[in-house]
Scaffold this motif. Structure first.
Motif, PDB file in Angstrom:
ATOM      1  N   VAL A  13      33.834  33.380  41.999  1.00  0.00           N
ATOM      2  CA  VAL A  13      33.710  34.837  42.111  1.00  0.00           C
ATOM      3  C   VAL A  13      32.443  35.258  41.372  1.00  0.00           C
ATOM      4  O   VAL A  13      32.308  35.006  40.173  1.00  0.00           O
ATOM      5  N   THR A  45      31.209  38.579  46.414  1.00  0.00           N
ATOM      6  CA  THR A  45      32.512  39.213  46.278  1.00  0.00           C
ATOM      7  C   THR A  45      32.409  40.712  46.550  1.00  0.00           C
ATOM      8  O   THR A  45      31.566  41.398  45.961  1.00  0.00           O
ATOM      9  N   VAL A  75      34.275  36.466  49.172  1.00  0.00           N
ATOM     10  CA  VAL A  75      35.539  36.713  48.477  1.00  0.00           C
ATOM     11  C   VAL A  75      35.881  38.184  48.697  1.00  0.00           C
ATOM     12  O   VAL A  75      35.126  39.074  48.274  1.00  0.00           O
TER      13      VAL A  75
END
Length: 312
Positions: A13, A45, A75
């Motif tokens: 992440v 992300t 993500v």
């Protein structure tokens, strides 16, 4: 771009998480351009929510994912079970409804990081943990956490999960910024205070901060005399925060950076895994965030900025 790991997720992440609360169906060019700049600085992300822009944020993101074919690279962090006009909705039925709607809007069959947008302390944590574990086992989510949950409720939920052989919360997304709020920005919002920060450090629990740069407080556009932004005045105007701003400006001058980059580095230099949700609207703002994320502040600098330590 630096990254953190979140339990349950096999992707890293990025420390800078791109906010999408301005993504709409009528600005696809802006969405595409901003995400292009975000990918260029190494981000992976994206933060969204069931309620953002009445659902358009998730829809616009779904279209972009389809058009670019980048779903597996990204993500996705979305949130659900926000209250409505009738009150709290943190229950199995609302969680299921919002999650399935979000999956459909984003044209995907799983969410990497699923957060409960609010908490309802009147609902036992066991009911919530069990509901989320059902979606985890079904493959609809990879990891779950709380947005605007206190650390006490997170601890309670994870103790329940451990006692019952279930998966617990893997991350949290409260507000954390160098400027400390006088009161919540919105009702039901949670900011990490000193006690909470000690818990995050002890647990090494990942924190994804919203309003990480205090909604522009450190840009230099504001002063005690400028009071045209009622929300900023209400939440962040205080003698202590003006001192924090002055110290951020002083440290920025010493390091050859900007005060807002110091404010970003304050969040990302915490002694636990931390990410910052950002909302740049131009390439220059994106690059500024990238450069701020590269700064590493010492424990002494963090304490001095936060008025809890001596000058460094």
């Amino acid at each position: 771009m630096k990254h953190i790991q979140i339990k349950g997720l096999d992707k890293p992440v990025s420390k800078l998480v791109m906010g999408s609360d301005f993504f709409r169906l009528d600005n696809p060019h802006e969405v595409s351009e901003i995400l292009h700049h975000y990918l260029a600085i190494g981000g992976n992300t994206i933060d969204t929510a069931h309620i953002y822009c009445g659902g358009q944020s998730e829809q616009a993101l779904g279209i972009w994912l389809d058009e670019t074919g980048k779903r597996e690279e990204m993500v996705l962090f979305t949130k659900g079970a926000h209250h409505d006009n009738n009150g709290p909705r943190v229950n199995p039925e609302a969680i299921r409804h919002d999650l399935l709607t979000s999956l459909d809007r984003m044209r995907t069959d799983y969410i990497d990081l699923y957060g409960l947008h609010r908490d309802d302390p009147a609902t036992p944590v066991g009911v919530i943990v069990e509901a989320l574990n059902e979606h985890l086992e079904a493959g609809r989510i990879r990891a779950f956490g709380g947005s605007n949950w206190t650390h006490q409720r997170l601890q309670e939920a994870n103790e329940y999960a451990a006692q019952h052989g279930l998966v617990g919360f893997s991350f949290s997304s409260p507000n954390l910024s160098l400027a400390k709020p006088n009161e919540p920005f919105w009702a039901g919002c949670v900011s990490a205070d000193a006690e909470a920060l000690r818990w995050y450090e002890e647990q090494q629990f990942p924190l994804l901060s919203w309003s990480s740069q205090a909604r522009g407080f450190f840009t230099g556009r504001f002063s005690p005399e400028i009071r045209d932004n009622a929300d900023l005045v209400r939440v962040f105007y205080s003698d202590e925060n003006w001192t924090r701003l002055q110290r951020a400006q002083q440290l920025a001058q010493e390091k050859g950076v900007s005060a807002i980059q110091i404010a970003l580095a304050y969040v990302l230099s915490q002694p636990f895994p931390a990410c910052a949700l950002i909302g740049p609207r131009t390439e220059a703002e994106m690059v500024s965030c990238r450069d701020g994320a590269e700064l590493v502040l010492s424990a002494q600098e963090l304490a001095w900025l936060d008025l809890t330590g001596a000058a460094v």
